[in-house]
Design an enzyme around this catalytic site. Structure first.
Site, short mmCIF file in Angstrom:
data_model
loop_
_atom_site.label_atom_id
_atom_site.label_comp_id
_atom_site.label_asym_id
_atom_site.label_seq_id
_atom_site.Cartn_x
_atom_site.Cartn_y
_atom_site.Cartn_z
N TYR A 16 0.84 -1.20 0.00
CA TYR A 16 0.00 0.00 0.00
C TYR A 16 0.88 1.25 0.00
O TYR A 16 0.67 2.19 -0.77
CB TYR A 16 -0.94 -0.02 1.22
CG TYR A 16 -1.79 1.21 1.34
CD1 TYR A 16 -2.80 1.48 0.42
CD2 TYR A 16 -1.59 2.11 2.38
CE1 TYR A 16 -3.58 2.62 0.52
CE2 TYR A 16 -2.37 3.25 2.50
CZ TYR A 16 -3.36 3.51 1.57
OH TYR A 16 -4.12 4.64 1.67
N GLU A 38 -11.38 5.86 4.52
CA GLU A 38 -10.94 6.63 5.68
C GLU A 38 -12.04 6.69 6.74
O GLU A 38 -11.75 6.65 7.94
CB GLU A 38 -10.50 8.05 5.29
CG GLU A 38 -9.22 8.12 4.50
CD GLU A 38 -7.98 7.62 5.23
OE1 GLU A 38 -7.98 7.55 6.49
OE2 GLU A 38 -7.00 7.30 4.55
N TRP A 46 -5.35 0.59 10.08
CA TRP A 46 -5.50 0.65 8.63
C TRP A 46 -5.44 -0.73 7.99
O TRP A 46 -6.12 -1.00 7.00
CB TRP A 46 -4.44 1.57 8.03
CG TRP A 46 -4.65 1.82 6.57
CD1 TRP A 46 -3.81 1.48 5.56
CD2 TRP A 46 -5.79 2.41 5.93
NE1 TRP A 46 -4.35 1.84 4.34
CE2 TRP A 46 -5.57 2.42 4.55
CE3 TRP A 46 -6.98 2.95 6.41
CZ2 TRP A 46 -6.48 2.94 3.63
CZ3 TRP A 46 -7.89 3.45 5.49
CH2 TRP A 46 -7.63 3.44 4.13
#
Length: 184
Positions: A16, A38, A46
Site C-alpha cells: 500500500y 478513511e 489501517w
C-alpha cells in the site's frame, strides 16, 4: 530502500505504501473510495480496512457514488449483515449519505476536492507546513466546507488522513524513496 516507518510493518502495508499512499488520485470514483475507506478506518487499524477492501468494493458497488446514492435502508440492512466488512451501521450510512452528496455536487468529486489545494498536490509539506497550525488550518477549512455542503462523519483528523492517502500532500518522510519520486 528507505520507507516511511509505518510502511514496513507487514507486506500489505508495504505494498500500500509503495504503490498507493500519497499518489495523487484524480479519478472521482477512486477518490471517493479513498474517502470512504478513511471513514471506515476511523478508530481502527489501517490493516483492518485494507484486509477488507475487496469486500467493501463489492458491497458498495465499487464505490460508484451515482449507484450508492440510490441505496436504501434495505441496502444498509443487507450490508450490515455482511461479515466480510466492518459492520458499523453509522459508518455504512455515512458512506451512502456522502455518496448522495457527491451525486448532487455541481462538479466531479475530484474537482470538488482538488479545488482546496488549487488543483496541485502540495509536494513539500514539510516546507510549506512549517508548523502543525498551518496543516490544521487547511484541514479545518476543508472540513468546515464539506460539512456545510452536507458531508457527514468527517473531522480534521479524518480529512488530514484522506489528504495524505489520496496524494493531495506528499507526507512521505523525507528519507523515504517515495517522497522523492512524488516530489517531482
Amino acid at each position: 530502500m528507505n520507507r516511511c516507518s509505518w510502511g514496513i510493518k507487514n507486506e500489505l502495508l508495504k505494498q500500500y505504501h509503495d504503490n498507493e499512499w500519497g499518489v495523487p488520485v484524480w479519478d472521482s470514483q477512486k477518490l471517493f473510495e479513498s474517502f470512504a475507506l478513511e471513514i471506515f478506518q476511523a478508530g481502527l487499524n489501517w490493516v483492518t480496512v485494507l484486509n477488507r477492501r475487496e469486500a467493501f468494493r463489492a458491497v458498495f458497488s465499487q464505490f460508484d457514488p451515482n449507484v450508492l446514492s440510490r441505496y436504501t435502508n434495505y441496502d444498509v440492512e443487507r450490508i450490515v449483515q455482511n461479515t466480510e466488512i466492518i459492520r458499523n451501521e453509522r459508518k455504512i450510512r455515512a458512506v451512502i449519505h456522502n455518496a448522495k452528496v457527491v451525486a448532487k455536487l455541481p462538479m466531479s468529486f475530484s474537482d470538488y476536492m482538488w479545488q482546496f489545494v488549487d488543483f496541485e498536490p502540495i509536494r513539500s509539506p514539510q516546507v510549506i507546513f512549517d508548523d502543525f497550525k498551518s496543516r490544521e488550518c487547511l484541514t479545518k477549512r476543508i472540513t468546515r466546507q464539506m460539512k456545510k455542503d452536507g458531508f457527514v462523519f468527517i473531522g480534521s483528523k479524518l480529512i488530514n488522513a484522506f489528504l495524505q492517502a489520496a496524494g493531495f500532500v506528499n507526507d512521505h518522510a523525507i528519507t523515504c524513496f517515495r517522497y522523492h519520486e512524488l516530489a517531482i
